[in-house]
Scaffold this active site. Structure first.
Site, PDB file in Angstrom:
ATOM      1  N   GLU A 175       0.863  -1.188   0.000  1.00  0.00           N
ATOM      2  CA  GLU A 175       0.000   0.000   0.000  1.00  0.00           C
ATOM      3  C   GLU A 175       0.890   1.225   0.000  1.00  0.00           C
ATOM      4  O   GLU A 175       1.729   1.387   0.880  1.00  0.00           O
ATOM      5  CB  GLU A 175      -0.938  -0.029   1.209  1.00  0.00           C
ATOM      6  CG  GLU A 175      -2.004  -1.108   1.070  1.00  0.00           C
ATOM      7  CD  GLU A 175      -2.719  -1.068  -0.269  1.00  0.00           C
ATOM      8  OE1 GLU A 175      -3.241  -0.007  -0.655  1.00  0.00           O
ATOM      9  OE2 GLU A 175      -2.729  -2.098  -0.980  1.00  0.00           O
TER      10      GLU A 175
ATOM     11  N   CYS B  45      -1.911   9.176   3.713  1.00  0.00           N
ATOM     12  CA  CYS B  45      -1.940   8.763   2.304  1.00  0.00           C
ATOM     13  C   CYS B  45      -3.240   9.227   1.667  1.00  0.00           C
ATOM     14  O   CYS B  45      -3.310   9.463   0.474  1.00  0.00           O
ATOM     15  CB  CYS B  45      -1.793   7.256   2.205  1.00  0.00           C
ATOM     16  SG  CYS B  45      -2.958   6.376   3.240  1.00  0.00           S
TER      17      CYS B  45
HETATM   18  P1  NDP Z   1       8.679   4.864   3.659  1.00  0.00           P
HETATM   19  O1  NDP Z   1       8.450   4.165   2.374  1.00  0.00           O
HETATM   20  O2  NDP Z   1       9.820   5.772   3.762  1.00  0.00           O
HETATM   21  O3  NDP Z   1       8.859   3.797   4.841  1.00  0.00           O
HETATM   22  C1  NDP Z   1       7.900   2.811   5.104  1.00  0.00           C
HETATM   23  C2  NDP Z   1       8.572   1.652   5.784  1.00  0.00           C
HETATM   24  O4  NDP Z   1       9.490   1.062   4.873  1.00  0.00           O
HETATM   25  C3  NDP Z   1       9.377   2.039   7.008  1.00  0.00           C
HETATM   26  O5  NDP Z   1       9.280   1.017   7.967  1.00  0.00           O
HETATM   27  C4  NDP Z   1      10.777   2.112   6.466  1.00  0.00           C
HETATM   28  O6  NDP Z   1      11.779   1.926   7.422  1.00  0.00           O
HETATM   29  C5  NDP Z   1      10.756   0.963   5.491  1.00  0.00           C
HETATM   30  N1  NDP Z   1      11.803   1.026   4.480  1.00  0.00           N
HETATM   31  C6  NDP Z   1      12.467   2.103   4.003  1.00  0.00           C
HETATM   32  N2  NDP Z   1      13.355   1.727   3.069  1.00  0.00           N
HETATM   33  C7  NDP Z   1      13.255   0.390   2.947  1.00  0.00           C
HETATM   34  C8  NDP Z   1      13.900  -0.585   2.150  1.00  0.00           C
HETATM   35  N3  NDP Z   1      14.822  -0.266   1.259  1.00  0.00           N
HETATM   36  N4  NDP Z   1      13.528  -1.871   2.293  1.00  0.00           N
HETATM   37  C9  NDP Z   1      12.584  -2.222   3.165  1.00  0.00           C
HETATM   38  N5  NDP Z   1      11.942  -1.353   3.961  1.00  0.00           N
HETATM   39  C10 NDP Z   1      12.260  -0.054   3.851  1.00  0.00           C
HETATM   40  O7  NDP Z   1       7.298   5.593   4.016  1.00  0.00           O
HETATM   41  P2  NDP Z   1       6.967   6.481   5.277  1.00  0.00           P
HETATM   42  O8  NDP Z   1       7.203   5.696   6.534  1.00  0.00           O
HETATM   43  O9  NDP Z   1       7.596   7.796   5.131  1.00  0.00           O
HETATM   44  O10 NDP Z   1       5.372   6.613   5.144  1.00  0.00           O
HETATM   45  C11 NDP Z   1       4.773   7.563   4.341  1.00  0.00           C
HETATM   46  C12 NDP Z   1       4.305   6.940   3.034  1.00  0.00           C
HETATM   47  O11 NDP Z   1       3.397   5.904   3.306  1.00  0.00           O
HETATM   48  C13 NDP Z   1       3.554   7.932   2.159  1.00  0.00           C
HETATM   49  O12 NDP Z   1       3.955   7.756   0.838  1.00  0.00           O
HETATM   50  C14 NDP Z   1       2.099   7.502   2.345  1.00  0.00           C
HETATM   51  O13 NDP Z   1       1.254   7.860   1.279  1.00  0.00           O
HETATM   52  C15 NDP Z   1       2.246   6.026   2.483  1.00  0.00           C
HETATM   53  N6  NDP Z   1       1.092   5.440   3.143  1.00  0.00           N
HETATM   54  C16 NDP Z   1       0.220   4.702   2.388  1.00  0.00           C
HETATM   55  C17 NDP Z   1      -0.933   4.198   2.957  1.00  0.00           C
HETATM   56  C18 NDP Z   1      -1.881   3.376   2.145  1.00  0.00           C
HETATM   57  O14 NDP Z   1      -2.729   2.715   2.730  1.00  0.00           O
HETATM   58  N7  NDP Z   1      -1.781   3.383   0.825  1.00  0.00           N
HETATM   59  C19 NDP Z   1      -1.255   4.449   4.358  1.00  0.00           C
HETATM   60  C20 NDP Z   1      -0.237   5.199   5.072  1.00  0.00           C
HETATM   61  C21 NDP Z   1       0.880   5.678   4.472  1.00  0.00           C
HETATM   62  P3  NDP Z   1      12.655   3.168   7.949  1.00  0.00           P
HETATM   63  O15 NDP Z   1      11.702   4.051   8.655  1.00  0.00           O
HETATM   64  O16 NDP Z   1      13.656   2.525   8.817  1.00  0.00           O
HETATM   65  O17 NDP Z   1      13.252   3.835   6.742  1.00  0.00           O
END
Ligand code: NDP
Length: 537
Positions: free
Chosen positions: A297, A331
């Site tokens: 998502e 989001c």
């Molecule tokens: P990120 O994509 O930056 O991070 C999400 C998760 O992925 C975190 O736990 C992060 O860890 C991890 N992550 C980062 N890099 C990697 C990698 N290379 N491999 C595996 N895991 C990784 O998103 P945000 O946390 O900033 O969240 C905001 C985003 O989420 C927005 O784009 C928003 O629209 C979306 N979102 C979508 C929703 C939906 O239902 N469609 C609902 C809520 C949010 P770490 O923090 O350690 O980098």
């Protein structure tokens, strides 16, 4: 503390209902939230371990989670897991899977009910951690906690439905059955913006379906996940079913996703990380015995469309609530307002006035509407976008930011073209792009003209247009005459189209199917074979 099969069955028979939100107008609730904030303040700055196979593991190498309202305040220190610890966590999950998959669905559901009860008891305390760790207002924090409770209540009931007899067409001479079995070990990777709800939702869906997981929380909100795994520990969830692994996604994400024993990845987060996970997961590695399933998502660039028949005050309220709730860090945030020419000036004026009334500041106080954005990177990214927006359109409200926390004023940039960068790219902050459309057709076209397709809303009193939007507005969650945010579990199954992800519909009746695989079992009865040959045999 798992509940008896009888009590689980009788609880599951009471229909699911969304947890009511706390009414902070009541003095006793205000008092309780204040006390919880005090309590949490006294617990800040401690160091928390990894949990692998039920064992707590302390690393020398840690990182700090900080309060975005007051960046010199440390929420807690968390271990930076190594790649070896990723392997250990996956191994622990794989070992636990061998017994967990045999635990009856009623018992698994019982753990979710028990966790839901304990979270409900700790509601103010849990809210308080969210207020400190990610800068949610009281109301936003409580809605997040309520949604976490809802997910557990909903998925527990859903698992019991899936564990029951499934409707199959009956034929003579055979007994047929369809059972939903778990997948195996999952990597659960949630974002920080719904650090309670999405983290608990993806974790509880995974385990109630019989899987075991490695939960890697977002690095800006590990404390909320820690508080949740403490609850799981207290209710007696067996060790290894949920392994808690903190550390940077970019450092340990690949090792987790590519691990041979990881069968599925449940991810919510940004478009770019989602695409990377999709790509890595698609590539089989030597010895891999399955296609890795991905539940992804991702982002949004959601629109609120207003036509000339709409209730313009309601539309302006909806635009402002959609754009600025939790500082626009949803989001589902309505980060674009698309208004038809005929009422553009009127609606824009109302939006500006309402935006200027929003209270930005100290989220430990009950009446604050908006707090800080989550961290320094977010501050930089969003303020850069505001500068871009100032060139692409007209800044008509906000635009400033101030410290010492990461506070950005609710910002409205008007008179933008539909393909301006700030009308196309996800900013994930309190920045509203306002676009003028010639008419309803043009507005609908603009609403669909991004690579995303998560939520959308339309304010109109024209029933024909509403019917057209039902067909042509291409989003996973479409709302009429209401804001684009605030999906409720069970009521609005949630997930988007296009680059917004796999449309997995969290909080809906299809969701748990993503965490299971269906096995059809057929037994010939004694007597002559009356079965017809079919295809695909
Ligand atoms: P990120 O994509 O930056 O991070 C999400 C998760 O992925 C975190 O736990 C992060 O860890 C991890 N992550 C980062 N890099 C990697 C990698 N290379 N491999 C595996 N895991 C990784 O998103 P945000 O946390 O900033 O969240 C905001 C985003 O989420 C927005 O784009 C928003 O629209 C979306 N979102 C979508 C929703 C939906 O239902 N469609 C609902 C809520 C949010 P770490 O923090 O350690 O980098």
């Amino acid at each position: 503390m798992a509940q008896t099969i009888e009590s689980v069955s009788s609880r599951a028979q009471t229909p699911f209902k969304n947890a009511p939100l706390i009414d902070f107008n009541k003095p006793e609730n205000r008092q309780a939230q204040m006390e919880a904030l005090e309590q949490v303040r006294s617990e800040l700055g401690q160091t928390h371990p990894l949990i692998i196979g039920g064992k707590k593991i302390t690393n020398q190498d840690t990182f700090a989670s900080i309060n975005p309202s007051q960046p010199d305040q440390v929420i807690g220190y968390f271990a930076r897991a190594t790649v070896e610890q990723v392997n250990e966590a996956v191994q622990a999950a794989a070992t636990a899977f061998e017994s967990w998959k045999r635990v009856p669905a009623e018992e698994r559901a019982g753990y979710l009910f028990a966790a839901s009860d304990l979270l409900q008891q700790r509601r103010f305390y849990y809210n308080a951690w969210m207020i400190y760790e990610v800068g949610k207002s009281w109301v936003e924090a409580d809605a997040d906690t309520a949604e976490a409770i809802d997910f557990m209540e909903f998925y527990a009931r859903e698992m019991l439905r899936l564990a029951g007899e499934q409707p199959l067409v009956r034929i003579e001479g055979e007994d047929n059955q369809l059972v939903y079995i778990p997948l195996g070990v999952g990597a659960v990777i949630p974002p920080w913006n719904f650090p309670g709800a999405i983290m608990a939702g993806m974790t509880s869906a995974s385990i109630v379906a019989g899987n075991t997981v490695v939960l890697k929380p977002a690095s800006t909100s590990p404390m909320i996940a820690w508080q949740f795994v403490r609850i799981l520990e207290e209710i007696g969830l067996p060790g290894g079913v949920v392994n808690f692994l903190t550390g940077s996604g970019s450092a340990i994400g690949d090792a987790l996703i590519e691990h041979l024993q990881v069968r599925f990845i449940a991810f919510t987060g940004s478009r770019d990380v989602g695409l990377r996970i999709n790509e890595l997961a698609a590539k089989p590695r030597e010895g891999q015995r399955w296609l890795k399933r991905t539940i992804l998502e991702m982002g949004g660039k959601d629109a609120v469309v207003v036509d000339e028949t709409a209730d313009l005050d309601a539309a302006a309220d909806g635009i402002v609530a959609s754009a600025f709730g939790f500082q626009g860090q949803k989001c589902s945030a309505g980060s674009r307002a698309i208004i038809v020419e005929q009422v553009y000036d009127q609606v824009l004026q109302k939006v500006i006035e309402k935006t200027k009334q929003l209270k930005l500041g100290d989220v430990t106080q009950p009446d604050t509407y908006m707090g800080p954005v989550v961290d320094e990177n977010a501050l930089k990214k969003i303020t850069d976008y505001i500068e871009i927006g100032k060139k692409e359109g007209d800044l008509v409200a906000g635009g400033g930011h101030h410290g010492p926390g990461y506070f950005i004023e609710p910002t409205v940039i008007a008179n933008l073209g539909p393909y301006a960068r700030i009308a196309q790219e996800e900013i994930f902050g309190p920045v509203l792009a306002v676009i003028k459309a010639k008419d309803f057709d043009d507005a609908l076209h603009i609403a669909n003209a991004t690579e995303y397709g998560l939520t959308g809303s339309l304010y109109s009193r024209d029933q024909q247009r509403i019917e057209r939007a039902k067909e042509e507005y291409f989003v996973g969650n479409l709302y009429f005459n209401r804001k684009s945010t605030g999906a409720l579990v069970g009521v609005h199954p949630f997930g988007g189209f296009n680059m917004s992800g796999t449309d997995s519909k969290a909080g809906g009746r299809d969701y748990l199917l993503l965490f299971t695989q269906a096995k059809a079992i057929s037994a010939k009865k004694q007597g002559p074979d009356t079965r017809r040959e079919g295809t695909g045999e």
